[in-house]
Design an enzyme around this catalytic site. Structure first.
Site, PDB file in Angstrom:
ATOM      1  N   ARG A   1      19.750  36.306 -25.148  1.00 17.88           N
ATOM      2  CA  ARG A   1      20.115  34.946 -24.737  1.00 17.88           C
ATOM      3  C   ARG A   1      21.530  34.561 -25.178  1.00 17.88           C
ATOM      4  O   ARG A   1      22.115  33.636 -24.623  1.00 17.88           O
ATOM      5  CB  ARG A   1      19.114  33.937 -25.301  1.00 17.88           C
TER       6      ARG A   1
ATOM      7  N   GLN B   1       6.201  36.796 -33.006  1.00 12.25           N
ATOM      8  CA  GLN B   1       5.760  37.791 -32.011  1.00 12.25           C
ATOM      9  C   GLN B   1       5.262  39.061 -32.720  1.00 12.25           C
ATOM     10  O   GLN B   1       4.282  39.673 -32.297  1.00 12.25           O
ATOM     11  CB  GLN B   1       6.915  38.115 -31.068  1.00 12.25           C
TER      12      GLN B   1
ATOM     13  N   GLN C   1       5.113  35.370 -19.787  1.00  6.48           N
ATOM     14  CA  GLN C   1       5.410  34.838 -21.121  1.00  6.48           C
ATOM     15  C   GLN C   1       6.456  33.722 -21.097  1.00  6.48           C
ATOM     16  O   GLN C   1       6.861  33.228 -22.134  1.00  6.48           O
ATOM     17  CB  GLN C   1       5.835  35.957 -22.073  1.00  6.48           C
TER      18      GLN C   1
ATOM     19  N   HIS D   1      18.421  46.205 -29.812  1.00  5.76           N
ATOM     20  CA  HIS D   1      17.478  47.100 -29.131  1.00  5.76           C
ATOM     21  C   HIS D   1      17.817  48.558 -29.449  1.00  5.76           C
ATOM     22  O   HIS D   1      16.932  49.378 -29.685  1.00  5.76           O
ATOM     23  CB  HIS D   1      17.571  46.924 -27.607  1.00  5.76           C
TER      24      HIS D   1
HETATM   25  O1  PAF Z   1      10.576  40.693 -27.322  1.00  5.12           O
HETATM   26  C1  PAF Z   1      10.602  40.960 -26.104  1.00  5.12           C
HETATM   27  O2  PAF Z   1      11.612  41.379 -25.544  1.00  5.12           O
HETATM   28  C2  PAF Z   1       9.344  40.725 -25.287  1.00  5.12           C
HETATM   29  O3  PAF Z   1       8.640  39.631 -25.740  1.00  5.12           O
HETATM   30  C3  PAF Z   1       8.446  41.957 -25.177  1.00  5.12           C
HETATM   31  C4  PAF Z   1       7.880  42.363 -26.529  1.00  5.12           C
HETATM   32  C5  PAF Z   1       9.222  43.113 -24.571  1.00  5.12           C
HETATM   33  C6  PAF Z   1       7.259  41.652 -24.265  1.00  5.12           C
HETATM   34  O4  PAF Z   1       7.689  41.280 -22.988  1.00  5.12           O
END
Ligand code: PAF
Length: 282
Positions: A190, A154, A61, A37
């Site tokens: 995770r 994603q 989600q 991140h």
């Molecule tokens: O990848 C993630 O952490 C999530 O799927 C996101 C893009 C923040 C959406 O909740």
């Protein structure tokens, strides 16, 4: 770093930033931050953006309630990491801020991307991702969005979403390389849930991807795929898939096709932790 919890407050604040013609870079996260991140944040800062991060564990989600309940939360550490990395604004909304009661959140259709791989194994997952990303983008209205290649499918869903929403046609989507631990394991929130013995073998996913890449065009994919599935099972993983796809549109491929750009994708459970990873093959 300024922290906002209300959508209206961050919207008003960012309006004043945009009036100064400063590009806004946005990194949406679900917290439990790691260097992956932070690398997204660094890329935003290197581009000279006014950098906004969000932390919101999006309930819509998670197709598996137990996975949602167990999702790691470390808000104090996260805030410190963002502060140290030079984040300008953190958006920390409640569920009600993201999904105001009475507001119908639109549902987006991602076609075949939603029916394969993660879409097949986590029904409804990408619908939830689409909902939350659309809503966060509507609030933050960034110029650039930074997302990690680690979640390859994603990334495709979000690109598809941006094509569906006229307000997002000018959004610059930056897909940033997967950050890996020294042994190759892709960084993921995770990973903190892995026990020591599980952690010791978790890099097998990466090793499978490396072998799929190394053997491209020299052996049938089915042979390499079986080798990977066998080794994962032998070591105690429950693989969901070891797949090969067109890197551009995610059409699944039965065999290597060196005339197209390909991506190998893998998902497997070890204990109750589900890991995913991918690698562009050629
Ligand atoms: O990848 C993630 O952490 C999530 O799927 C996101 C893009 C923040 C959406 O909740």
């Amino acid at each position: 770093m300024v922290i906002f919890k209300k959508a209206a407050d961050i919207e008003a604040y960012l309006l004043s930033i945009r009036q100064k013609a400063k590009p806004v870079g946005f990194i949406p996260t679900m917290g439990a931050l790691h260097s992956g991140h932070i690398s997204l944040l660094q890329q935003s800062r290197e581009k000279g953006d006014f950098t906004v991060a969000s932390i919101f564990v999006n309930p819509t989600q998670f197709n598996d309630k137990a996975d949602f309940d167990k999702y790691p939360v470390s808000i104090d550490e996260d805030k410190q990491m963002l502060l140290d990395a030079g984040c300008d604004v953190l958006f920390l909304p409640s569920v009600e801020e993201v999904y105001p009661p009475g507001d119908d959140t639109p549902v987006y259709d991602f076609g075949h991307i939603d029916t394969i791989l993660e879409g097949a194994h986590r029904p409804g997952h990408f619908r939830g991702v689409g909902q939350v990303v659309a809503r966060l983008l509507q609030i933050v209205q960034p110029d650039r969005l930074y997302i990690g290649q680690k979640d390859y499918q994603q990334c495709m869903v979000i690109k598809n979403l941006a094509r569906q929403l006229p307000a997002l046609h000018n959004l610059d989507i930056q897909i940033c390389p997967t950050m890996r631990e020294q042994d190759g394991l892709a960084m993921s929130s995770r990973n903190r849930r892995l026990t020591e013995p599980q952690r010791a073998i978790a890099m097998l996913l990466y090793q499978c991807l490396v072998s799929i890449q190394a053997k491209a065009g020299t052996q049938p994919f089915a042979v390499v795929q079986k080798e990977c599935l066998d080794i994962l099972k032998e070591k105690g993983f429950e693989p969901d898939y070891v797949a090969l796809a067109d890197a551009g549109d995610l059409t699944l491929l039965n065999d290597y096709d060196m005339n197209r750009r390909m991506v190998a994708l893998i998902a497997a459970k070890i204990g109750d932790v589900r890991l995913i990873d991918n690698m562009v093959v050629n």
